[in-house]
Design an enzyme around this catalytic site. Structure first.
Site, PDB file in Angstrom:
ATOM      1  CG  ASP A  34      -1.734   1.236   1.375  1.00  0.00           C
ATOM      2  OD1 ASP A  34      -2.231   1.515   2.483  1.00  0.00           O
ATOM      3  OD2 ASP A  34      -1.897   1.948   0.359  1.00  0.00           O
ATOM      4  CB  SER A 198      -1.985  14.733 -13.659  1.00  0.00           C
ATOM      5  OG  SER A 198      -2.444  14.661 -15.017  1.00  0.00           O
TER       6      SER A 198
END
Ligand SMILES: O=C([C@@H]1CCCNC1)N1CCCCC1
Length: 331
Positions: A34, A198
């Site tokens: 994770d 992004s």
């Protein structure tokens, strides 16, 4: 040094598990890597039976190399309000032939019902940054941070696949695992996550690129792709049968809808990663239903975008903790 281990998806790619050996003689557990948290915790013999439902238990007393860290405790609560807590042992941990001899192994004494119900999952290996490890009185390093000094290269890579086994590699980049070039973006680790920006997105191969900076984290432990409402709206408006169903808790559409487009997200230098429309049909909403729950959902509950498995399984991802960058490549 280096290591490589297979990861296997559970049904609907809801999570990816990998075999991990702990202690001497070795005890093998199936753990969930994770990158959105930083505790290595396992189901253990310290748990009450009522909290165990088929999981394999780490028994520190059966390991000749375990040392109890007296007075040390841990307690973690995840974004979905699931939680676990317990005691701390130092023991040897091996993942894919890579061994850390003095790893903090957080042995669970309490787990919430979500973990009890997930019988295949024996615990988590948190590979976020150690700054958010929950061990008290002194936080502990992640497995990767302990291994890093001895690795050929200070990187680990995630190659998750849709409905098929993939691999996590430690200490090297397998040039046969991706196509084209790896494009790197800077990471801000201040909050302990693999957080990056992004430059934007595109809906469908014929769509226009939307230049809008999207701040988010790369999280192998989150199933879905959680994006800002504006992006979700732009995507689902292109699907004839899509609607937001509060009763289902998100966007759904007819499973066979032929208008589900691909979704592209920008990384850097003009590179985009293409998520096939087929990845967006996450699962049937109810048994016998013809409607599917979308793989892309709103991040409004979290406050920032989470690039979970729906996005990560479309790429070969380099987690470069040496230079605090993320590398993205098609595959
Ligand atoms: O608890 C989590 C996730 C849950 C799923 C598994 N990865 C960690 N966080 C990440 C997003 C911000 C809040 C904390």
């Amino acid at each position: 040094d280096r290591g490589s281990v297979q990861n296997s998806p559970k049904l609907y790619d809801v999570e990816y598990l990998m075999p991990v050996s702990l202690g001497t003689p070795s005890q093998q557990l199936n753990l969930d890597l994770d990158t959105g948290s930083s505790d290595l915790w396992v189901f253990s013999t310290l748990l009450k039976e009522s909290m165990v439902n088929g999981q394999t238990l780490y028994n520190p007393n059966a390991s000749t190399t375990s040392d109890k860290m007296e007075g040390y405790t841990w307690k973690i609560t995840y974004g979905d309000q699931s939680y676990s807590s317990g005691d701390v042992y130092i023991d040897t941990v091996t993942i894919g032939d890579l061994t850390v001899s003095t790893q903090a192994v957080e042995a669970a004494k309490v787990v919430s019902e979500e973990f009890t119900a997930d019988s295949d999952n024996d615990g988590l290996v948190g590979l976020g940054f150690g700054i958010i490890n929950t061990v008290q009185p002194y936080k502990q390093k992640t497995f990767f941070e302990k291994a890093m000094p001895g690795l050929d290269s200070p990187v680990f890579t995630a190659d998750l696949k849709a409905g098929a086994p993939g691999r996590y590699n430690f200490g090297y980049i397998d040039d046969d695992a991706y196509s084209g070039n790896i494009t790197y973006v800077p990471v801000n680790s201040t909050d302990g996550f693999w957080r990056w920006v992004s430059p934007g997105f595109q809906v469908g191969s014929a769509g226009s690129f939307n230049s809008t900076r999207i701040h988010g984290i790369a999280d192998t432990g989150t199933t879905l792709l959680l994006l800002p409402d504006s992006v979700c709206d732009a995507f689902y408006s292109q699907i004839a049968s899509a609607e937001y169903e509060p009763s289902q808790g998100g966007y759904t559409f007819e499973c066979g809808d032929p208008t589900v487009p691909d979704f592209y997200f920008g990384t850097a230098n003009g590179q985009m990663i293409r998520i096939p429309g087929s990845y967006m049909s996450y699962s049937k909403t109810d048994t016998g239903s013809s409607r599917c729950f979308g793989g892309m959902q709103s991040d409004s509950g979290v406050g920032f975008t989470i690039w979970g498995d729906v996005a990560l399984k479309a790429a070969f991802v380099v987690f470069d903790q040496g230079s605090e960058q993320l590398g993205w490549a098609e595959k």
